[in-house]
Write an enzyme that holds these catalytic residues in place. Structure first.
Site, PDB file in Angstrom:
ATOM      1  N   GLY A  74      18.389  42.022  25.914  1.00  0.00           N
ATOM      2  CA  GLY A  74      18.364  41.404  27.751  1.00  0.00           C
ATOM      3  C   GLY A  74      17.513  40.783  28.038  1.00  0.00           C
ATOM      4  O   GLY A  74      16.441  40.655  27.450  1.00  0.00           O
ATOM      5  N   CYS A  75      18.194  39.882  28.730  1.00  0.00           N
ATOM      6  CA  CYS A  75      16.740  39.183  29.892  1.00  0.00           C
ATOM      7  C   CYS A  75      15.961  39.416  30.607  1.00  0.00           C
ATOM      8  O   CYS A  75      15.422  38.674  31.249  1.00  0.00           O
ATOM      9  CB  CYS A  75      17.897  37.541  30.470  1.00  0.00           C
ATOM     10  SG  CYS A  75      18.919  37.944  31.486  1.00  0.00           S
TER      11      CYS A  75
END
Length: 275
Positions: free
Chosen positions: A121-122
């Site tokens: 996930g960013c």
């Protein structure tokens, strides 16, 4: 698969909790008992062609509008012509919105999920990849700014479209003003994104012409709201709270009129940028 334009028929009535219920409390100072209405929320699972996509916490009103607006505003479908059916089910605080969408849209959705498999996930906007958070969107053709008098006393006038908010608070609102400067409809939800999704869905399902009109949000204006309005093709957005810098940059990049209406001063036009 049926390719005709969608007709969102009224679903079978659900055992939905009320949009608000009354709860007891006691005064900290003297332990006197009283009660007050509080806004309710439910968990709504969004399902496309049998594939679970998301679970959203929403206010239990206008759920068909939300399902359609979420689908368009999130880029899952290009428009209502790719939504063939919407069915609600469940009871209490656990509900489902089952949507039948076109083969093209469903293939794109599954392909996107496969591409994201195994990625980290960013942390931006609650999505799994930067490509989702910062998508390529069409630039709007541009539209004149609304006359200043359309926004006069707007904060007071929108109260009539916020019955839940006036009753118990804790909710956001999104409204639409037509090309004649008349407030046409509004939607409320505990989530600011959800309220805008409901408004977009209502406009699409009722086939309301948005040309020359504007959307109004009572919440702060972040990037996600800009993206939803762009996908819906609405060319002017008025926010009662300030926009973020990134939201402003995207509004200018995509030719969206972005106006902030402060509480105690004149409207501020952030986009289009001043010459």
């Amino acid at each position: 698969m049926n390719s005709k334009p969608p007709v969102c028929a009224a679903p079978t009535p659900l055992a939905l909790p009320a949009a608000s219920n009354t709860y007891d409390y006691v005064q900290l100072s003297d332990a006197a008992r009283d009660n007050t209405p509080l806004a309710e929320e439910v968990a709504l699972a969004i399902v496309y062609n049998g594939l679970n996509q998301a679970v959203m916490l929403v206010s239990p009103t206008d759920l068909e509008d939300f399902a359609v607006g979420f689908s368009v505003g999130s880029g899952i479908v290009a428009g209502t012509e790719e939504i063939y059916d919407v069915k609600l089910s469940g009871s209490g605080s656990a509900l489902y919105a089952d949507l039948e969408i076109s083969s093209r849209a469903f293939w794109n959705l599954k392909n996107q999920r496969r591409q994201l498999a195994g990625t980290s996930g960013c942390g931006l906007c609650g999505v799994e990849a930067l490509e989702q958070a910062l998508p390529e969107l069409d630039v709007l053709p541009g539209a004149p700014l609304p006359p200043a008098h359309w926004l006069k006393d707007l904060r007071q006038r929108i109260d009539a479209f916020q019955p839940l908010g006036q009753h118990c608070g804790a909710v956001h609102a999104a409204l639409f003003m037509d090309r004649d400067g008349q407030l046409l409809l509004g939607r409320e939800d505990i989530g600011r994104h959800n309220a805008l999704d409901k408004l977009i869905g209502a406009l699409l399902r009722q086939r309301i012409e948005t040309q020359g009109g504007l959307a109004i949000v009572t919440s702060r204006c972040s990037l996600e709201l800009i993206q939803k309005v762009l996908r819906a093709g609405i060319q002017t957005l008025v926010s009662l709270s300030a926009p973020t810098g990134l939201a402003l940059q995207w509004a200018r990049k995509h030719n969206l009129n972005l106006i902030h209406l402060p509480k105690h001063s004149a409207p501020r036009v952030f986009s289009p940028a001043a010459e």
